[in-house]
Design a protein around this motif. Structure first.
Motif, PDB file in Angstrom:
ATOM      1  N   GLU A  45      30.907  48.130  38.718  1.00 19.72           N
ATOM      2  CA  GLU A  45      29.907  47.329  38.010  1.00 19.72           C
ATOM      3  C   GLU A  45      28.597  48.105  37.844  1.00 19.72           C
ATOM      4  N   LYS A  46      28.259  48.922  38.849  1.00 21.47           N
ATOM      5  CA  LYS A  46      27.033  49.727  38.747  1.00 21.47           C
ATOM      6  C   LYS A  46      27.162  50.782  37.650  1.00 21.47           C
ATOM      7  N   LYS A  47      28.353  51.410  37.593  1.00 22.45           N
ATOM      8  CA  LYS A  47      28.568  52.476  36.606  1.00 22.45           C
ATOM      9  C   LYS A  47      28.615  51.905  35.188  1.00 22.45           C
ATOM     10  N   THR A  48      29.390  50.842  34.995  1.00 25.26           N
ATOM     11  CA  THR A  48      29.581  50.304  33.644  1.00 25.26           C
ATOM     12  C   THR A  48      28.519  49.292  33.254  1.00 25.26           C
ATOM     13  N   GLY A  49      27.893  48.691  34.244  1.00 23.64           N
ATOM     14  CA  GLY A  49      26.909  47.650  33.961  1.00 23.64           C
ATOM     15  C   GLY A  49      27.556  46.362  33.482  1.00 23.64           C
ATOM     16  N   GLU A  50      28.872  46.226  33.676  1.00 20.93           N
ATOM     17  CA  GLU A  50      29.596  45.040  33.225  1.00 20.93           C
ATOM     18  C   GLU A  50      30.255  44.355  34.404  1.00 20.93           C
ATOM     19  N   LYS A  51      30.397  43.048  34.277  1.00 19.00           N
ATOM     20  CA  LYS A  51      31.023  42.263  35.323  1.00 19.00           C
ATOM     21  C   LYS A  51      32.524  42.474  35.314  1.00 19.00           C
ATOM     22  N   GLN A  52      33.113  42.465  36.503  1.00 19.99           N
ATOM     23  CA  GLN A  52      34.559  42.619  36.642  1.00 19.99           C
ATOM     24  C   GLN A  52      35.189  41.259  36.956  1.00 19.99           C
ATOM     25  N   TYR A  53      36.375  41.030  36.368  1.00 17.64           N
ATOM     26  CA  TYR A  53      37.112  39.789  36.609  1.00 17.64           C
ATOM     27  C   TYR A  53      38.478  40.120  37.184  1.00 17.64           C
ATOM     28  N   LYS A  54      38.917  39.279  38.105  1.00 11.95           N
ATOM     29  CA  LYS A  54      40.267  39.427  38.649  1.00 11.95           C
ATOM     30  C   LYS A  54      41.211  38.637  37.744  1.00 11.95           C
ATOM     31  N   ILE A  55      42.112  39.348  37.055  1.00 13.96           N
ATOM     32  CA  ILE A  55      42.911  38.758  35.991  1.00 13.96           C
ATOM     33  C   ILE A  55      44.379  38.673  36.389  1.00 13.96           C
ATOM     34  N   LEU A  56      45.009  37.571  35.990  1.00 16.41           N
ATOM     35  CA  LEU A  56      46.446  37.370  36.191  1.00 16.41           C
ATOM     36  C   LEU A  56      47.089  37.135  34.832  1.00 16.41           C
ATOM     37  N   GLY A  57      48.177  37.851  34.534  1.00 13.63           N
ATOM     38  CA  GLY A  57      48.879  37.681  33.260  1.00 13.63           C
ATOM     39  C   GLY A  57      49.945  36.608  33.378  1.00 13.63           C
ATOM     40  N   ILE A  58      49.844  35.596  32.518  1.00 10.51           N
ATOM     41  CA  ILE A  58      50.782  34.468  32.556  1.00 10.51           C
ATOM     42  C   ILE A  58      51.524  34.369  31.220  1.00 10.51           C
ATOM     43  N   MET A  59      52.850  34.190  31.300  1.00  7.03           N
ATOM     44  CA  MET A  59      53.660  33.990  30.108  1.00  7.03           C
ATOM     45  C   MET A  59      54.269  32.591  30.160  1.00  7.03           C
ATOM     46  N   PHE A  60      54.178  31.866  29.044  1.00  4.95           N
ATOM     47  CA  PHE A  60      54.780  30.544  28.957  1.00  4.95           C
ATOM     48  C   PHE A  60      56.213  30.695  28.462  1.00  4.95           C
ATOM     49  N   ALA A  99      50.738  41.434  37.571  1.00  9.47           N
ATOM     50  CA  ALA A  99      50.093  41.185  38.861  1.00  9.47           C
ATOM     51  C   ALA A  99      48.573  41.206  38.702  1.00  9.47           C
ATOM     52  N   PRO A 100      47.847  40.557  39.613  1.00 11.89           N
ATOM     53  CA  PRO A 100      46.383  40.513  39.502  1.00 11.89           C
ATOM     54  C   PRO A 100      45.764  41.915  39.478  1.00 11.89           C
ATOM     55  N   LYS A 101      44.763  42.101  38.623  1.00  9.48           N
ATOM     56  CA  LYS A 101      44.038  43.366  38.579  1.00  9.48           C
ATOM     57  C   LYS A 101      42.632  43.111  38.056  1.00  9.48           C
ATOM     58  N   MET A 102      41.717  44.039  38.375  1.00 13.38           N
ATOM     59  CA  MET A 102      40.336  43.918  37.943  1.00 13.38           C
ATOM     60  C   MET A 102      40.196  44.480  36.527  1.00 13.38           C
ATOM     61  N   MET A 103      39.471  43.734  35.674  1.00 11.62           N
ATOM     62  CA  MET A 103      39.261  44.161  34.286  1.00 11.62           C
ATOM     63  C   MET A 103      37.810  43.951  33.896  1.00 11.62           C
ATOM     64  N   ASP A 104      37.301  44.844  33.034  1.00 16.91           N
ATOM     65  CA  ASP A 104      35.936  44.717  32.520  1.00 16.91           C
ATOM     66  C   ASP A 104      35.858  43.560  31.539  1.00 16.91           C
ATOM     67  N   GLU A 105      34.679  42.949  31.441  1.00 12.17           N
ATOM     68  CA  GLU A 105      34.518  41.823  30.527  1.00 12.17           C
ATOM     69  C   GLU A 105      34.658  42.235  29.064  1.00 12.17           C
ATOM     70  N   LYS A 106      34.420  43.526  28.753  1.00  9.27           N
ATOM     71  CA  LYS A 106      34.559  43.972  27.363  1.00  9.27           C
ATOM     72  C   LYS A 106      36.024  43.992  26.928  1.00  9.27           C
ATOM     73  N   SER A 107      36.962  44.008  27.893  1.00  8.25           N
ATOM     74  CA  SER A 107      38.387  44.012  27.568  1.00  8.25           C
ATOM     75  C   SER A 107      38.952  42.603  27.454  1.00  8.25           C
ATOM     76  N   LEU A 108      38.112  41.591  27.665  1.00  8.51           N
ATOM     77  CA  LEU A 108      38.585  40.209  27.725  1.00  8.51           C
ATOM     78  C   LEU A 108      37.913  39.343  26.676  1.00  8.51           C
ATOM     79  N   VAL A 109      38.551  38.231  26.391  1.00  8.47           N
ATOM     80  CA  VAL A 109      37.956  37.213  25.522  1.00  8.47           C
ATOM     81  C   VAL A 109      37.451  36.097  26.428  1.00  8.47           C
TER      82      VAL A 109
END
Length: 343
Positions: A45-60, A99-109
């Motif tokens: 977060e310090k390097k990118t200046g962006e918040k990180q989210y713990k993301i889980l991929g779900i398929m219906f 599986a859960p992983k950390m992703m930058d907010e710029k990669s997410l909607v």
């Protein structure tokens, strides 16, 4: 105030630097994994200046659509687990495909919907029960469509996880007036009915099949959003414009035609166009074949016949080549296959 005594002798001051360092190292060893994870997030977060989210991929499982959800608990999720998530239509149960992983907010909607909980035995039992009931509803739906003589094909049926709505997925050539059908279905099932029209590519994804390669359809395994696939893409890659060879289970052009198209498009910019006149040593020739990725041509050279030449062995007008690439007329086969284009 007297100077601190060297560590190892008594008494030792509380603010002793060596004692603080030792405590930090001890805590770091005990909480090593947590410490590393927290510091990794902070450093990123310090390097990118962006918040990180713990993301889980779900398929219906019915529609095979895939979405990201935010993990808000410390539960361990593995691929193949089921999880209950919050969606636009309420609580739903889905399959973990990532599986859960950390992703930058710029990669997410944003904003992200949360994962409510890992599915327990009751959730799994409810899901299996709803699947059985949906199959029975599908049979009834087909009977009622036949009764009302509607030109539509019922593909799949599903209940929402809270059983507040029953959704029928269907395909049709155009718009269908199904108001009377909805009224009759609502009377039978005593809940809200939704008839959702889908395309032929969505139908193939839901029903599933094997592709010409012998593997399960890409759209069922990992494609989430369908991209346009055009006849031009097949032509630029040198594929034979034969509908039985270049169309998939859905009856549209194979999605995999687009996978390597950009490499071919970039390589073609360096090549002359088909039929263009090129200079070979002191002779002229007409291009009759192109292999853009391997950078060689087949040229019908005057007085020598057909020859295979490397791209650097010929010279040609590059502006004319680009112009012809863009304005190339369609062959009768390409015109006939126009209906296969997936847009």
């Amino acid at each position: 105030m007297p100077a601190p005594v060297v560590c190892g002798t008594e008494p030792c001051y509380e603010d002793c630097l060596k004692k603080k360092t030792a405590k930090e190292e001890l805590n770091r060893e005990i909480l090593d994994e947590e410490w590393e994870a927290e510091n990794k997030i902070i450093n990123v977060e310090k390097k990118t200046g962006e918040k990180q989210y713990k993301i889980l991929g779900i398929m219906f499982e019915i529609t095979r659509k895939r979405y990201y959800f935010e993990v808000v608990d410390e539960v361990e999720y593995k691929i193949g687990d089921r999880a209950v998530v919050d969606t636009a239509r309420g609580k739903e149960i889905g399959l973990v495909y990532m599986a859960p992983k950390m992703m930058d907010e710029k990669s997410l909607v944003l904003p992200l919907k949360p994962v409510i909980r890992k599915a327990n035995s009751e959730d799994n039992q409810q899901f299996e029960t709803l699947k059985v009931e949906a199959q029975k509803a599908n049979i009834i739906g087909k009977e009622k469509i036949k009764k009302h003589e509607l030109p539509m094909k019922l593909v799949a049926t599903e209940f929402t996880f809270d059983k507040s709505k029953l959704i029928f997925y269907f395909t049709a050539e155009g718009r269908i007036d199904f108001r009377n059908l909805v009224k009759e279905l609502a009377t039978i099932f005593k809940l809200r009915i939704e008839l959702r029209q889908i395309g032929v590519r969505d139908e193939a994804r839901i029903l599933g099949s094997l592709g010409v390669c012998g593997k399960e359809l890409c759209c069922r395994i990992y494609i989430n959003k369908f991209d346009s696939v055009l006849i031009k893409m097949a032509r630029d890659q040198g594929l034979v414009i034969n509908p039985s060879k270049i169309s998939g289970a859905c009856g549209r052009l194979l999605c995999c035609i687009k996978y390597e198209y950009q490499q071919y498009a970039d390589a073609l910019l360096k090549c002359p166009s088909m039929g263009q006149t090129v200079n070979v040593d002191n002779s002229k020739g007409r291009v009759v074949g192109i292999n853009p990725l391997n950078e060689y041509l087949y040229v019908d050279v005057e007085g020598k016949g057909r020859m295979r030449l490397n791209l650097d062995e010929v010279s040609f007008d590059k502006k004319e080549a680009r112009k012809q690439h863009k304005s190339k007329k369609k062959t009768p086969e390409e015109t006939a296959a126009k209906g296969l284009e997936a847009k």
